[in-house]
Design a protein around this motif. Structure first.
Motif, short mmCIF file in Angstrom:
data_model
loop_
_atom_site.label_atom_id
_atom_site.label_comp_id
_atom_site.label_asym_id
_atom_site.label_seq_id
_atom_site.Cartn_x
_atom_site.Cartn_y
_atom_site.Cartn_z
N ASN A 1 36.62 50.98 48.83
CA ASN A 1 37.46 51.85 48.00
C ASN A 1 37.21 51.63 46.51
O ASN A 1 37.68 52.39 45.69
CB ASN A 1 38.96 51.58 48.27
CG ASN A 1 39.32 51.97 49.68
OD1 ASN A 1 38.78 52.94 50.21
ND2 ASN A 1 40.21 51.21 50.29
N LYS A 2 36.50 50.54 46.20
CA LYS A 2 36.21 50.29 44.79
C LYS A 2 34.71 50.55 44.60
O LYS A 2 33.96 50.54 45.56
CB LYS A 2 36.54 48.84 44.42
CG LYS A 2 38.03 48.51 44.55
CD LYS A 2 38.33 47.09 44.12
CE LYS A 2 39.79 46.74 44.36
NZ LYS A 2 40.08 45.32 44.12
N ASP A 3 34.26 50.76 43.36
CA ASP A 3 32.83 50.99 43.18
C ASP A 3 32.08 49.65 43.29
O ASP A 3 32.65 48.64 43.64
CB ASP A 3 32.53 51.75 41.88
CG ASP A 3 33.14 51.02 40.69
OD1 ASP A 3 33.40 49.83 40.81
OD2 ASP A 3 33.35 51.69 39.66
N LYS B 1 46.66 36.32 51.95
CA LYS B 1 46.57 37.31 50.88
C LYS B 1 47.68 37.08 49.89
O LYS B 1 48.76 36.62 50.25
CB LYS B 1 46.69 38.72 51.46
CG LYS B 1 45.68 39.02 52.53
CD LYS B 1 44.85 40.21 52.34
CE LYS B 1 43.96 40.34 51.17
NZ LYS B 1 43.42 41.69 51.05
N GLY B 2 47.40 37.41 48.63
CA GLY B 2 48.43 37.30 47.60
C GLY B 2 49.14 38.64 47.47
O GLY B 2 48.50 39.68 47.56
N LEU B 3 50.43 38.58 47.28
CA LEU B 3 51.19 39.84 47.11
C LEU B 3 51.78 39.85 45.72
O LEU B 3 52.56 38.97 45.36
CB LEU B 3 52.35 39.89 48.10
CG LEU B 3 52.19 40.64 49.39
CD1 LEU B 3 53.54 40.84 50.03
CD2 LEU B 3 51.48 41.98 49.23
N GLU C 1 54.26 34.34 36.67
CA GLU C 1 53.46 34.54 35.44
C GLU C 1 52.18 35.34 35.68
O GLU C 1 51.53 35.78 34.74
CB GLU C 1 53.17 33.21 34.74
CG GLU C 1 52.21 32.29 35.47
CD GLU C 1 52.93 31.18 36.25
OE1 GLU C 1 53.90 31.49 36.98
OE2 GLU C 1 52.52 30.02 36.12
N TYR C 2 51.79 35.52 36.96
CA TYR C 2 50.56 36.26 37.25
C TYR C 2 50.81 37.60 37.91
O TYR C 2 49.89 38.24 38.41
CB TYR C 2 49.64 35.41 38.14
CG TYR C 2 49.32 34.07 37.56
CD1 TYR C 2 48.91 33.95 36.23
CD2 TYR C 2 49.42 32.91 38.33
CE1 TYR C 2 48.63 32.72 35.68
CE2 TYR C 2 49.13 31.67 37.78
CZ TYR C 2 48.75 31.58 36.46
OH TYR C 2 48.46 30.36 35.93
N MET C 3 52.03 38.01 37.91
CA MET C 3 52.41 39.22 38.62
C MET C 3 51.65 40.47 38.15
O MET C 3 51.35 41.36 38.92
CB MET C 3 53.90 39.44 38.41
CG MET C 3 54.44 40.50 39.28
SD MET C 3 56.17 40.20 39.50
CE MET C 3 56.59 41.72 40.29
N PHE C 4 51.34 40.49 36.87
CA PHE C 4 50.68 41.66 36.27
C PHE C 4 49.16 41.56 36.36
O PHE C 4 48.45 42.51 36.02
CB PHE C 4 51.05 41.72 34.78
CG PHE C 4 50.42 40.58 34.02
CD1 PHE C 4 49.20 40.74 33.38
CD2 PHE C 4 50.99 39.31 34.03
CE1 PHE C 4 48.59 39.67 32.75
CE2 PHE C 4 50.38 38.25 33.39
CZ PHE C 4 49.19 38.43 32.75
N LEU C 5 48.66 40.40 36.77
CA LEU C 5 47.23 40.09 36.57
C LEU C 5 46.34 40.59 37.70
O LEU C 5 46.60 40.33 38.87
CB LEU C 5 47.10 38.57 36.40
CG LEU C 5 45.75 38.02 35.98
CD1 LEU C 5 45.21 38.70 34.73
CD2 LEU C 5 45.85 36.51 35.77
N SER C 6 45.27 41.28 37.32
CA SER C 6 44.26 41.71 38.29
C SER C 6 42.90 41.63 37.61
O SER C 6 42.81 41.55 36.38
CB SER C 6 44.52 43.15 38.73
OG SER C 6 44.35 44.01 37.63
P1 ADP Z 1 42.10 42.57 42.41
O1 ADP Z 1 43.25 43.48 42.68
O2 ADP Z 1 42.37 41.59 41.30
O3 ADP Z 1 40.77 43.26 42.33
P2 ADP Z 1 41.12 41.38 44.87
O4 ADP Z 1 40.72 42.53 45.66
O5 ADP Z 1 40.03 40.49 44.39
O6 ADP Z 1 42.06 41.68 43.66
O7 ADP Z 1 42.24 40.56 45.63
C1 ADP Z 1 42.06 39.47 46.48
C2 ADP Z 1 43.42 38.93 46.88
O8 ADP Z 1 44.01 38.27 45.78
C3 ADP Z 1 44.42 40.00 47.32
O9 ADP Z 1 45.18 39.47 48.38
C4 ADP Z 1 45.26 40.20 46.10
O10 ADP Z 1 46.54 40.68 46.40
C5 ADP Z 1 45.31 38.77 45.57
N1 ADP Z 1 45.61 38.74 44.15
C6 ADP Z 1 44.88 39.26 43.14
N2 ADP Z 1 45.49 39.03 41.96
C7 ADP Z 1 46.64 38.34 42.24
C8 ADP Z 1 47.73 37.83 41.46
N3 ADP Z 1 47.76 38.00 40.15
N4 ADP Z 1 48.73 37.18 42.11
C9 ADP Z 1 48.69 37.04 43.44
N5 ADP Z 1 47.73 37.50 44.23
C10 ADP Z 1 46.70 38.15 43.65
#
Ligand code: ADP
Length: 169
Positions: A40-42, A88-90, A123-128
């Motif tokens: 789903n991502k490039d 998995k992280g939520l 503190e990481y809730m917004f982070l991707s």
């Molecule tokens: P992203 O959305 O950053 O591209 P990934 O596809 O690499 O994330 O995600 C891998 C796993 O890490 C997923 O389960 C995602 O929910 C979890 N994850 C990513 N960022 C965070 C975060 N800031 N806190 C908790 N879990 C995270």
């Protein structure tokens, strides 16, 4: 011995990912961080080799972490490595819908495989990874988003697309 898989794109790894990985290492005997291709991502901003290197640099303090890459079904990978569960992280409601669906589909494909969700640290809730890439590409400070040992490589690489990094921290 309990083995879990932490799958993701890790494009690049952030403090949010690292937090989930570190917490998993305290709960399970072996944590396999696997870079999966997300259709789903490039293709991604960093090559798979760069992502592996970044994860290696950020997990040297964790002796029960293994890093791998896989292009295929997560359930097949989990079977191959004899994993007991997927972790998995939520982050927020936005993650929930998609993650819930994926977990149910995986349960159908491999009923033996559990999916465990760890809630993000506040503190990481917004982070991707995409936040990191966007801020970096616009010249912003990413120190609060990624570990210091990979920060300069990320900045260098995103300012010169096409030039690969050999992050050897
Ligand atoms: P992203 O959305 O950053 O591209 P990934 O596809 O690499 O994330 O995600 C891998 C796993 O890490 C997923 O389960 C995602 O929910 C979890 N994850 C990513 N960022 C965070 C975060 N800031 N806190 C908790 N879990 C995270």
């Amino acid at each position: 011995m309990k083995t879990v898989v932490c799958p993701g794109s890790f494009d690049p790894i952030t403090f949010g990912h690292l937090d989930i990985i570190e917490r998993s290492t305290k709960l399970f005997d072996k944590v396999i961080v696997v870079i999966m291709r997300n259709r789903n991502k490039d293709v991604g901003s960093f090559t798979v080799e760069e992502r592996v290197n970044f994860i290696k640099c950020c997990t040297t303090h964790l002796d029960n972490v293994v890093i791998d890459k896989y292009d295929g079904l997560l359930t097949e990978y989990a079977r191959k490595v004899k994993a007991d569960a997927v972790v998995k992280g939520l982050r927020a409601v936005s993650d929930f819908d998609d993650e819930f669906r994926q977990a149910l589909a995986n349960q159908r494909l491999n009923p033996e495989l559990e999916t465990i969700f760890l809630t993000t640290s506040a503190e990481y809730m917004f982070l991707s990874s995409s936040v990191v890439r966007q801020v970096c590409e616009l010249g912003g400070d990413i120190s609060a988003f990624v570990p210091p040992q990979i920060r300069d490589d990320i900045i260098k690489r995103l300012s010169k697309p096409g030039e690969q990094t050999n992050s050897l921290c």
